[in-house]
Motif scaffolding. Sequence first.
Motif, PDB file in Angstrom:
ATOM      1  N   ILE A  54      25.830 -14.734   5.883  1.00 10.70           N
ATOM      2  CA  ILE A  54      26.242 -13.427   5.350  1.00 10.70           C
ATOM      3  C   ILE A  54      27.057 -13.609   4.068  1.00 10.70           C
ATOM      4  N   TYR A  55      27.774 -14.742   3.979  1.00  9.28           N
ATOM      5  CA  TYR A  55      28.728 -14.939   2.888  1.00  9.28           C
ATOM      6  C   TYR A  55      28.287 -15.982   1.853  1.00  9.28           C
ATOM      7  N   LEU A  56      27.421 -16.915   2.241  1.00  9.62           N
ATOM      8  CA  LEU A  56      27.057 -18.017   1.342  1.00  9.62           C
ATOM      9  C   LEU A  56      25.559 -18.049   1.091  1.00  9.62           C
ATOM     10  N   SER A  57      25.174 -18.719   0.006  1.00  8.19           N
ATOM     11  CA  SER A  57      23.756 -18.865  -0.322  1.00  8.19           C
ATOM     12  C   SER A  57      23.115 -19.925   0.565  1.00  8.19           C
ATOM     13  N   VAL A  58      21.791 -19.846   0.714  1.00  7.56           N
ATOM     14  CA  VAL A  58      21.050 -20.813   1.532  1.00  7.56           C
ATOM     15  C   VAL A  58      21.234 -22.226   0.992  1.00  7.56           C
ATOM     16  N   SER A  59      21.168 -22.364  -0.327  1.00  6.07           N
ATOM     17  CA  SER A  59      21.275 -23.695  -0.944  1.00  6.07           C
ATOM     18  C   SER A  59      22.655 -24.311  -0.711  1.00  6.07           C
ATOM     19  N   ALA A 103      30.839 -27.870  -3.931  1.00  9.98           N
ATOM     20  CA  ALA A 103      31.599 -26.647  -3.656  1.00  9.98           C
ATOM     21  C   ALA A 103      32.311 -26.155  -4.919  1.00  9.98           C
ATOM     22  N   TYR A 104      32.824 -27.111  -5.721  1.00 15.66           N
ATOM     23  CA  TYR A 104      33.509 -26.755  -6.972  1.00 15.66           C
ATOM     24  C   TYR A 104      32.556 -26.066  -7.941  1.00 15.66           C
ATOM     25  N   GLY A 105      31.301 -26.481  -7.928  1.00  5.44           N
ATOM     26  CA  GLY A 105      30.322 -25.892  -8.849  1.00  5.44           C
ATOM     27  C   GLY A 105      29.577 -24.697  -8.290  1.00  5.44           C
ATOM     28  N   GLU A 106      29.952 -24.241  -7.075  1.00  4.82           N
ATOM     29  CA  GLU A 106      29.253 -23.126  -6.446  1.00  4.82           C
ATOM     30  C   GLU A 106      29.609 -21.802  -7.125  1.00  4.82           C
ATOM     31  N   ALA A 107      28.559 -21.056  -7.503  1.00  4.30           N
ATOM     32  CA  ALA A 107      28.764 -19.790  -8.213  1.00  4.30           C
ATOM     33  C   ALA A 107      29.206 -18.681  -7.259  1.00  4.30           C
ATOM     34  N   ARG A 108      28.744 -18.738  -5.995  1.00  3.57           N
ATOM     35  CA  ARG A 108      29.079 -17.698  -5.006  1.00  3.57           C
ATOM     36  C   ARG A 108      29.981 -18.275  -3.915  1.00  3.57           C
ATOM     37  N   PHE A 109      31.060 -18.897  -4.319  1.00  2.98           N
ATOM     38  CA  PHE A 109      31.966 -19.516  -3.347  1.00  2.98           C
ATOM     39  C   PHE A 109      32.727 -18.434  -2.591  1.00  2.98           C
ATOM     40  N   ASP A 110      32.710 -18.544  -1.254  1.00  3.57           N
ATOM     41  CA  ASP A 110      33.441 -17.610  -0.406  1.00  3.57           C
ATOM     42  C   ASP A 110      34.196 -18.430   0.642  1.00  3.57           C
ATOM     43  N   THR A 111      35.517 -18.302   0.651  1.00  2.00           N
ATOM     44  CA  THR A 111      36.353 -19.133   1.530  1.00  2.00           C
ATOM     45  C   THR A 111      36.018 -18.927   2.999  1.00  2.00           C
ATOM     46  N   TRP A 112      35.879 -17.662   3.432  1.00  2.00           N
ATOM     47  CA  TRP A 112      35.585 -17.378   4.822  1.00  2.00           C
ATOM     48  C   TRP A 112      34.228 -17.947   5.230  1.00  2.00           C
ATOM     49  N   GLY A 113      33.246 -17.837   4.350  1.00  2.00           N
ATOM     50  CA  GLY A 113      31.920 -18.400   4.623  1.00  2.00           C
ATOM     51  C   GLY A 113      31.973 -19.914   4.783  1.00  2.00           C
TER      52      GLY A 113
END
Length: 295
Positions: A54-59, A103-113
């Motif tokens: 729900i919060y993070l991308s598949v990749s 994780a540092y380079g993730e464009a859709r970083f969500d802490t809870w995810g």
Amino acid sequence: MIHMSFCASLAFVLVRVFKLVEPVTMSRDLYISSVVPIGALYSLSLWLSNSAYIYLSVSFIQMLKALMPVAVYSIGVSLKKESFKTDTMVNMVSISIGVAIAAYGEARFDTWGVILQLGAVAFEATRLVLIQILLTSKGITLNPITSLYYVAPCCLAFLFVPWIFVEYPILRDSSSFHFDFLIFGTNSLCAFALNLAVFLLVGKTSALTMNVAGVVKDWLLIAFSWSVIKDTVTPINLFGYGLAFLGVAYYNHSKLQALKAKEAQKKTALADEEANRLLEDREGEGIGKRNESQN
């Protein structure tokens, strides 16, 4: 929960009705003490990992899953199922650094995810170690079909409890949700087909083939999420995952080499026993012939 219900039903049909797979001899006490904890951990792993989508991308989820060997090794060492080795720990650190870079380079970083996915990895790693402690150590080996036969009903029961309190009230009050039998049915069939494919693949080939297939699957999932779902995959993502991937590949290679060495050692020991037995038989025959000639 639907997957577990479907897989448990099909596994029951294959084991009990068609008798295509032999069930494992298991008492009620052994089931409660061994399979129930494994089912509980599996349900927690499924709940958290599915929630992470729900919060993070598949990749990005696929990249976080590269931490699985780190979690399995760390828990194995803490529970004294794995021996601590400096070179292995260095490799685990390199995998962790790779995932941290991704994780540092993730464009859709969500802490809870990320917390949900890391929790899923931790529960899954604990489940894998407990399988060694509670089942393998007692001489019980479950293939993917018998595993579903024993674990899926238990997992279904554990997933049903949070579903009643968390998701059912939302579905009950939502007029937009309609159960699509075609989508959920084919989806469940894919889940069972995956376990059946693993069962047939390992039986016909080897664990090495399974590991290579898993590596190909990981990269295909990332490529699929980027090209079809249009997930954002940055160069830093790929660099970090590439570093983690090399660490995982080296870890798998080391484990397989150790397994091959152990199997070779067993074969050598069996050959030595056979040679000794033949030598003793010949010596016995020689003594018998000498006694006959003296008589």
